[in-house]
Enzyme design. Structure first.
Site, short mmCIF file in Angstrom:
data_model
loop_
_atom_site.label_atom_id
_atom_site.label_comp_id
_atom_site.label_asym_id
_atom_site.label_seq_id
_atom_site.Cartn_x
_atom_site.Cartn_y
_atom_site.Cartn_z
N LYS A 56 12.26 27.94 44.89
CA LYS A 56 13.05 29.17 44.89
C LYS A 56 14.53 28.84 45.14
O LYS A 56 14.85 27.73 45.59
CB LYS A 56 12.52 30.11 45.97
N TYR A 76 44.55 26.25 60.38
CA TYR A 76 44.83 27.65 60.70
C TYR A 76 44.68 27.94 62.18
O TYR A 76 43.72 27.49 62.82
CB TYR A 76 43.87 28.56 59.94
N ARG A 100 6.56 40.43 57.40
CA ARG A 100 7.65 40.45 56.42
C ARG A 100 7.05 40.97 55.11
O ARG A 100 7.39 42.05 54.65
CB ARG A 100 8.15 39.01 56.29
C1 LIG Z 1 10.03 29.28 51.37
C2 LIG Z 1 8.56 29.33 51.53
C3 LIG Z 1 7.83 28.14 51.63
C4 LIG Z 1 8.47 26.79 51.78
O1 LIG Z 1 8.93 26.66 53.10
P1 LIG Z 1 9.67 25.32 53.63
O2 LIG Z 1 9.83 25.56 55.08
O3 LIG Z 1 10.96 25.23 52.88
O4 LIG Z 1 8.76 24.18 53.31
C5 LIG Z 1 6.43 28.24 51.64
N1 LIG Z 1 5.82 29.44 51.59
C6 LIG Z 1 6.50 30.61 51.53
C7 LIG Z 1 5.76 31.90 51.51
C8 LIG Z 1 7.89 30.60 51.52
O5 LIG Z 1 8.58 31.74 51.49
#
Ligand SMILES: *Cc1c(COP(=O)(O)O)cnc(C)c1O
Length: 378
Positions: free
Chosen positions: A47, A267, A146
């Protein structure tokens, strides 16, 4: 068509920094996670543009290494993975499922994607749209609160599936804090998930993200879903990182100057020289996704860079397009305009930078900027 030994972003001569992405290390990390989790299948979570490193080169390299199951968040990301891999046997799951509204189920079907269904409403929508004939995963909420079907709704989900004569391809849940080995939530989530598996006997199951793979309980089930560890992040915080570093960020020095003790840099004069100091300026800033919170000031410890083999602190605030580094302790021949400074790599990891910028390595990776010259190697 980005492949190893190719590049993207502005040409080298015009870029202010070079981002090197080691696809060989990416594949080695995938094989390591696969071997650790065997006989479970090892998927890849790609993703958010493969955590910032680039969807197309990442998924092609992983497919060539043997990965056959990919997870994205959005249908639009899944479409990119499908286009990069073509009509082959790769399975692509969309974690965010079927958003409310028409058209999304069509998009999943059109691009050959599998929704990760996280509510009874979505399940109803998918079964109606596909007559229960196309594959999908069911995501159960074991504590993240979630996304996901509630455990108490598992019976209702099973009844809907029976009525449609359909079965999920995969049962899923997601850990709340798998990077904290002794967090009691890990075991309570594994127990909640066991209840779901009993209700859907014979269906493949998956709960482990990167850190979940390394939990003592080895909750690998039939499929593991690493993301962060593939890209070099440490799945075992507090212990040595078993993964190889995948991203390296380097920038040439633009200018060097010497200032006297008591003078300031950047800055709002937030960093004061405690001695006569040499400062080097590079052309990377928060507009490149390099966090402003990485600032190193008189009151806050911030990020560092490697200059001529020496770790040197930042001097003052991170600007939009520039960072100043205190290179007083670096060798003179590596503190001249054009000499390269390393901001991320084997010495300064994404985990380090995340910690020094009050965030996590995940955010560092997914924020990697668009103005870098990107080189794919390995
Ligand atoms: C992003 C995600 C993962 C991968 O998690 P990592 O901690 O990056 O290995 C796996 N399962 C779900 C449902 C996720 O949202």
């Amino acid at each position: 068509m980005t492949r190893a030994n190719s590049h993207s972003g502005p040409p080298l001569a015009e870029a202010q920094a070079i981002l090197t992405i080691d696809l060989g290390a990416l594949c080695e990390n995938w094989r390591k996670l696969r071997d650790h989790s065997a006989p479970a299948e090892c998927a890849a979570v790609v993703k958010a543009d493969a955590y910032g490193i680039g969807t197309e080169p990442a998924v092609r390299a992983l497919f060539d290494a043997g990965c056959r199951t990919f997870f994205v968040a959005h249908a639009s990301e899944g479409a990119r993975v499908r286009a990069a891999l073509g009509a082959n046997d790769a399975r692509i799951f969309g974690l965010n499922g079927l958003l409310a509204g028409d058209g999304i189920a069509e998009a999943f079907v059109l691009h050959g994607l599998r929704p990760v269904i996280g509510s009874l409403g979505e399940l109803k929508q998918w079964l109606a749209h596909t007559s229960g004939r196309l594959p999908f995963a069911l995501h159960f909420n074991t504590g993240m609160n979630r996304l996901g079907i509630e455990l108490q709704e598992a019976g209702a989900a099973r009844d809907m599936l029976r009525a449609a004569n359909a079965q999920p391809e995969l049962l899923m849940s997601h850990f709340v804090s798998s990077e904290v080995i002794n967090d009691p939530l890990n075991q309570s989530q594994i127990d909640g998930f066991a209840h779901v598996r009993e209700m859907f006997p014979g269906i493949a199951a998956s709960v482990a993200n990167s850190s979940g793979i390394y939990l003592g309980q080895r909750p690998h089930f039939d499929l593991v879903r690493p993301g962060y560890a593939l890209y070099g992040g440490n799945p075992t915080p507090g212990l040595p990182n078993p993964m190889r570093s995948v991203v390296m960020l380097e920038a040439p020095i633009i200018q060097v100057r010497t200032i006297e003790a008591g003078e300031t840099a950047g800055y709002n004069a937030q960093w004061t020289a405690k001695r006569r100091s040499r400062l080097a300026t590079i052309g990377v800033g928060y507009a490149d996704g390099f966090p402003r919170a990485a600032m190193n000031t008189d009151t806050k410890v911030g990020a560092q860079a490697v200059v001529g083999g020496v770790i040197c602190p930042f001097a003052g605030r991170v600007s939009m397009d520039l960072i100043v580094i205190d290179v007083t302790d670096a060798p003179a021949d590596s503190t001249v305009p054009g000499a390269m400074v390393e901001l991320l790599g084997k010495t300064i990891t994404v985990d380090d930078l995340g910690a020094r910028a009050n965030t996590i390595g995940y955010e560092i990776l997914t924020g990697l900027g668009r103005r870098y010259h990107r080189r794919y190697v390995g």
